[in-house]
Design a protein around this motif. Structure first.
Motif, PDB file in Angstrom:
ATOM      1  N   THR A 100      18.351  43.040 -19.561  1.00 26.33           N
ATOM      2  CA  THR A 100      18.261  44.375 -20.126  1.00 26.33           C
ATOM      3  C   THR A 100      17.640  44.392 -21.524  1.00 26.33           C
ATOM      4  O   THR A 100      17.316  45.451 -22.033  1.00 26.33           O
ATOM      5  N   SER A 101      17.438  43.228 -22.124  1.00 26.19           N
ATOM      6  CA  SER A 101      16.803  43.157 -23.435  1.00 26.19           C
ATOM      7  C   SER A 101      15.342  43.562 -23.299  1.00 26.19           C
ATOM      8  O   SER A 101      14.596  42.993 -22.496  1.00 26.19           O
ATOM      9  N   LEU A 102      14.935  44.545 -24.078  1.00 30.70           N
ATOM     10  CA  LEU A 102      13.545  45.002 -24.027  1.00 30.70           C
ATOM     11  C   LEU A 102      12.589  43.872 -24.389  1.00 30.70           C
ATOM     12  O   LEU A 102      11.514  43.741 -23.805  1.00 30.70           O
ATOM     13  N   ASP A 103      12.984  43.010 -25.350  1.00 33.20           N
ATOM     14  CA  ASP A 103      12.144  41.874 -25.725  1.00 33.20           C
ATOM     15  C   ASP A 103      11.884  40.969 -24.528  1.00 33.20           C
ATOM     16  O   ASP A 103      10.768  40.540 -24.288  1.00 33.20           O
ATOM     17  N   GLU A 104      12.949  40.673 -23.771  1.00 35.91           N
ATOM     18  CA  GLU A 104      12.786  39.801 -22.600  1.00 35.91           C
ATOM     19  C   GLU A 104      11.934  40.465 -21.540  1.00 35.91           C
ATOM     20  O   GLU A 104      11.049  39.853 -20.962  1.00 35.91           O
ATOM     21  N   GLN A 105      12.188  41.735 -21.284  1.00 32.37           N
ATOM     22  CA  GLN A 105      11.415  42.447 -20.263  1.00 32.37           C
ATOM     23  C   GLN A 105       9.928  42.423 -20.607  1.00 32.37           C
ATOM     24  O   GLN A 105       9.097  42.099 -19.759  1.00 32.37           O
ATOM     25  N   MET A 106       9.599  42.744 -21.838  1.00 32.26           N
ATOM     26  CA  MET A 106       8.199  42.796 -22.231  1.00 32.26           C
ATOM     27  C   MET A 106       7.577  41.399 -22.238  1.00 32.26           C
ATOM     28  O   MET A 106       6.450  41.218 -21.795  1.00 32.26           O
ATOM     29  N   PHE A 107       8.312  40.409 -22.733  1.00 29.52           N
ATOM     30  CA  PHE A 107       7.815  39.045 -22.805  1.00 29.52           C
ATOM     31  C   PHE A 107       7.409  38.539 -21.425  1.00 29.52           C
ATOM     32  O   PHE A 107       6.287  38.078 -21.214  1.00 29.52           O
ATOM     33  N   ILE A 108       8.289  38.653 -20.460  1.00 32.09           N
ATOM     34  CA  ILE A 108       8.023  38.126 -19.119  1.00 32.09           C
ATOM     35  C   ILE A 108       6.994  38.976 -18.380  1.00 32.09           C
ATOM     36  O   ILE A 108       6.014  38.457 -17.833  1.00 32.09           O
ATOM     37  N   VAL A 109       7.187  40.278 -18.368  1.00 29.10           N
ATOM     38  CA  VAL A 109       6.261  41.151 -17.631  1.00 29.10           C
ATOM     39  C   VAL A 109       4.864  41.094 -18.240  1.00 29.10           C
ATOM     40  O   VAL A 109       3.872  41.019 -17.516  1.00 29.10           O
ATOM     41  N   ASP A 110       4.772  41.098 -19.571  1.00 26.39           N
ATOM     42  CA  ASP A 110       3.448  41.020 -20.202  1.00 26.39           C
ATOM     43  C   ASP A 110       2.745  39.715 -19.862  1.00 26.39           C
ATOM     44  O   ASP A 110       1.536  39.699 -19.621  1.00 26.39           O
ATOM     45  N   MET A 111       3.474  38.607 -19.846  1.00 28.80           N
ATOM     46  CA  MET A 111       2.845  37.329 -19.501  1.00 28.80           C
ATOM     47  C   MET A 111       2.315  37.347 -18.077  1.00 28.80           C
ATOM     48  O   MET A 111       1.219  36.860 -17.806  1.00 28.80           O
ATOM     49  N   ILE A 112       3.091  37.899 -17.170  1.00 28.50           N
ATOM     50  CA  ILE A 112       2.661  37.964 -15.769  1.00 28.50           C
ATOM     51  C   ILE A 112       1.424  38.856 -15.651  1.00 28.50           C
ATOM     52  O   ILE A 112       0.457  38.504 -14.972  1.00 28.50           O
ATOM     53  N   LYS A 113       1.443  39.997 -16.311  1.00 31.42           N
ATOM     54  CA  LYS A 113       0.297  40.908 -16.259  1.00 31.42           C
ATOM     55  C   LYS A 113      -0.934  40.293 -16.912  1.00 31.42           C
ATOM     56  O   LYS A 113      -2.049  40.469 -16.424  1.00 31.42           O
ATOM     57  N   ASP A 114      -0.739  39.578 -18.020  1.00 27.78           N
ATOM     58  CA  ASP A 114      -1.874  39.031 -18.767  1.00 27.78           C
ATOM     59  C   ASP A 114      -2.708  38.033 -17.974  1.00 27.78           C
ATOM     60  O   ASP A 114      -3.904  37.899 -18.232  1.00 27.78           O
ATOM     61  N   VAL A 115      -2.114  37.317 -17.044  1.00 29.12           N
ATOM     62  CA  VAL A 115      -2.910  36.351 -16.288  1.00 29.12           C
ATOM     63  C   VAL A 115      -3.690  37.004 -15.158  1.00 29.12           C
ATOM     64  O   VAL A 115      -4.524  36.364 -14.533  1.00 29.12           O
ATOM     65  N   GLN A 116      -3.454  38.282 -14.873  1.00 20.95           N
ATOM     66  CA  GLN A 116      -4.263  39.098 -13.956  1.00 20.95           C
ATOM     67  C   GLN A 116      -4.270  38.664 -12.499  1.00 20.95           C
ATOM     68  O   GLN A 116      -5.115  39.126 -11.735  1.00 20.95           O
ATOM     69  N   ILE A 117      -3.389  37.772 -12.084  1.00 24.43           N
ATOM     70  CA  ILE A 117      -3.404  37.335 -10.694  1.00 24.43           C
ATOM     71  C   ILE A 117      -2.921  38.431  -9.750  1.00 24.43           C
ATOM     72  O   ILE A 117      -3.501  38.654  -8.698  1.00 24.43           O
ATOM     73  N   CYS A 118      -1.880  39.132 -10.154  1.00 28.31           N
ATOM     74  CA  CYS A 118      -1.303  40.154  -9.277  1.00 28.31           C
ATOM     75  C   CYS A 118      -1.755  41.566  -9.605  1.00 28.31           C
ATOM     76  O   CYS A 118      -1.329  42.517  -8.958  1.00 28.31           O
ATOM     77  N   GLY A 119      -2.609  41.721 -10.591  1.00 27.06           N
ATOM     78  CA  GLY A 119      -3.097  43.042 -10.938  1.00 27.06           C
ATOM     79  C   GLY A 119      -2.085  43.844 -11.738  1.00 27.06           C
ATOM     80  O   GLY A 119      -1.119  43.301 -12.270  1.00 27.06           O
ATOM     81  N   SER A 120      -2.313  45.134 -11.788  1.00 26.55           N
ATOM     82  CA  SER A 120      -1.467  45.994 -12.606  1.00 26.55           C
ATOM     83  C   SER A 120      -0.104  46.213 -11.956  1.00 26.55           C
ATOM     84  O   SER A 120       0.081  46.028 -10.763  1.00 26.55           O
ATOM     85  N   LEU A 121       0.822  46.638 -12.777  1.00 30.66           N
ATOM     86  CA  LEU A 121       2.191  46.873 -12.359  1.00 30.66           C
ATOM     87  C   LEU A 121       2.386  48.376 -12.230  1.00 30.66           C
ATOM     88  O   LEU A 121       2.025  49.138 -13.122  1.00 30.66           O
ATOM     89  N   THR A 122       2.923  48.814 -11.088  1.00 30.37           N
ATOM     90  CA  THR A 122       3.135  50.241 -10.863  1.00 30.37           C
ATOM     91  C   THR A 122       4.618  50.537 -10.728  1.00 30.37           C
ATOM     92  O   THR A 122       5.400  49.674 -10.333  1.00 30.37           O
ATOM     93  N   LYS A 123       4.990  51.759 -11.051  1.00 25.76           N
ATOM     94  CA  LYS A 123       6.379  52.214 -10.917  1.00 25.76           C
ATOM     95  C   LYS A 123       6.712  52.369  -9.447  1.00 25.76           C
ATOM     96  O   LYS A 123       5.877  52.763  -8.640  1.00 25.76           O
ATOM     97  N   GLY A 124       7.957  52.052  -9.065  1.00 31.97           N
ATOM     98  CA  GLY A 124       8.418  52.202  -7.685  1.00 31.97           C
ATOM     99  C   GLY A 124       8.563  53.661  -7.292  1.00 31.97           C
ATOM    100  O   GLY A 124       8.446  54.564  -8.109  1.00 31.97           O
TER     101      GLY A 124
END
Length: 150
Positions: A100-124
């Motif tokens: 639930t830490s915003l820092d952790e959420q942004m850290f992990i999600v941003d890293m995954i997004k930055d490598v561009q393998i899975c493309g953009s992240l969309t809301k469910g």
């Protein structure tokens, strides 16, 4: 664990390899899903790379680590190599849980997004807190109560 602290992730993986192979190669073992936390994401990539597992997986606060089957040198290389191993071995569905830490959420999600393998992240759909990757349709991101210490 202690082996990883004293030596390396690779040394700890090699120490655990016989037990991992025994459990995952056994025909009598019924496994519904694999749950890993933090650096355990590369235990999952090890299992996938050795054709021992490609089923449902939950990654809690995943943080890649360089090892024999994961390229190191930078966080980008580690993330890209980790995600590529999971995708190329068709592991899934995958749920990536962040605390639930915003820092952790942004850290992990941003890293995954930055490598561009899975493309953009969309809301469910229907206002859920689930998010999905455009090019990895069976990968989902959720925020769970907790933090990196799970």
């Amino acid at each position: 664990g202690q082996i990883m602290q004293d030596d390396s992730f690779q040394a700890a993986l090699e120490h655990s390899e016989p037990q991992l192979r025994s459990v995952f190669a056994s025909q009598s073992t019924s496994i519904d899903a694999v749950i890993v936390a933090s650096k355990g994401v590369n235990v999952l990539t090890y299992l996938a790379s050795n054709n021992l597992w490609n089923g449902p997986s939950l990654l809690l606060s995943p943080i890649p680590n360089a090892c024999n089957h994961i390229q190191g040198g930078s966080w980008e290389n580690e993330w890209e190599s980790t995600m590529d191993a999971l995708l190329s071995h068709d592991v899934g569905p995958i749920v990536i849980g962040t605390g639930t830490s915003l820092d952790e959420q942004m850290f992990i999600v941003d890293m995954i997004k930055d490598v561009q393998i899975c493309g953009s992240l969309t809301k469910g759909m229907n206002g859920s807190n689930q998010r999905e990757f455009k090019r990895c349709p069976n990968w989902f991101v959720y925020s769970f109560p907790g933090d990196h210490s799970w």
